[in-house]
Design an enzyme around this catalytic site. Structure first.
Site, mmCIF file in Angstrom:
data_model
loop_
_atom_site.group_PDB
_atom_site.id
_atom_site.type_symbol
_atom_site.label_atom_id
_atom_site.label_comp_id
_atom_site.label_asym_id
_atom_site.label_seq_id
_atom_site.Cartn_x
_atom_site.Cartn_y
_atom_site.Cartn_z
ATOM 1 N N ASP A 1 0.869 -1.235 -0.128
ATOM 2 C CA ASP A 1 0.021 0.172 0.174
ATOM 3 C C ASP A 1 0.855 1.158 0.030
ATOM 4 O O ASP A 1 1.416 1.467 1.030
ATOM 5 C CB ASP A 1 -0.966 0.015 1.183
ATOM 6 C CG ASP A 1 -1.767 1.167 1.448
ATOM 7 O OD1 ASP A 1 -2.199 1.737 0.233
ATOM 8 O OD2 ASP A 1 -1.906 1.708 2.368
ATOM 9 N N GLU B 1 -1.254 -1.345 -4.700
ATOM 10 C CA GLU B 1 -2.294 -0.829 -5.390
ATOM 11 C C GLU B 1 -2.190 0.243 -6.291
ATOM 12 O O GLU B 1 -1.206 0.895 -6.331
ATOM 13 C CB GLU B 1 -2.820 0.154 -3.923
ATOM 14 C CG GLU B 1 -4.283 0.634 -4.046
ATOM 15 C CD GLU B 1 -4.802 1.166 -2.846
ATOM 16 O OE1 GLU B 1 -5.552 2.386 -2.847
ATOM 17 O OE2 GLU B 1 -4.345 0.786 -1.695
ATOM 18 N N ASP C 1 -2.462 0.960 7.388
ATOM 19 C CA ASP C 1 -1.468 0.941 6.256
ATOM 20 C C ASP C 1 -1.255 -0.652 6.007
ATOM 21 O O ASP C 1 -1.111 -1.284 4.714
ATOM 22 C CB ASP C 1 -0.404 1.900 6.063
ATOM 23 C CG ASP C 1 -1.068 3.240 6.027
ATOM 24 O OD1 ASP C 1 -1.396 3.727 4.932
ATOM 25 O OD2 ASP C 1 -0.856 4.065 7.114
#
Length: 172
Positions: free
Chosen positions: A7, A66, A138
């Site tokens: 992420d 991502e 996160d």
């Protein structure tokens, strides 16, 4: 198969590592790369070096990250894109295949709803990986990226098997 999920962020980059065993997942590790207030080039170098270290530690077979979403602030989107680039270069330098997923795809795969809240993602990651506590946001997002990739790979394998059966059925 061991999957490293990322992420990305220019201030905080989450990572999550899972082992996929068929349709089941085993938690291997997760955390956050804290980048502080250093100038952007140093933060990008830190992301690259930290991900290289994580790759060395866990020896993943796959890398998933991502995708950038278009934020209201173009400067933030550019910095996020650069953070992603540093992570992707670390993966490709280790000959890992790179898969990219949108936030919506990740939430859909893990929660079942593409508009899920961060707390829902955290809860489902904790549940799916049978973790004793709730991971930091996160790190949970990075674990969700890895889970999404695993589910996606499993779906592709199933589709390939079905297509193979269909082709064999036509050849007979």
């Amino acid at each position: 198969m061991i999957i490293l999920g990322i992420d990305p962020g220019s201030r905080l980059t989450g990572y999550g590592v899972v082992r996929q065993l068929g349709s089941k997942f085993e938690y291997l590790g997760s955390g956050c790369i804290r980048l502080g207030d250093a100038p952007l080039p140093q933060r990008l170098q830190t992301i690259h070096a930290a991900i290289c270290e994580i790759i060395g530690q866990f020896q993943p077979d796959e890398f998933a990250i991502e995708q950038v979403f278009m934020a209201n602030n173009p400067d933030s989107a550019l910095k996020l894109g650069q953070a992603r680039g540093a992570a992707i270069v670390a993966a490709t330098n280790h000959n890992l295949p790179v898969a990219e997923y949108s936030a919506r795809q990740i939430k859909q795969a893990v929660v079942g709803k593409g508009s899920a809240a961060k707390t829902q993602v955290q809860h489902m990651v904790k549940y799916l990986l049978q973790l004793p506590g709730t991971p930091q946001a996160d790190a949970a997002d990075a674990l969700a990226v890895a889970l999404c990739h695993g589910h996606s790979q499993q779906s592709l394998i199933k589709m390939a098997g079905q297509a193979s059966k269909t082709v064999r059925g036509r050849l007979r």
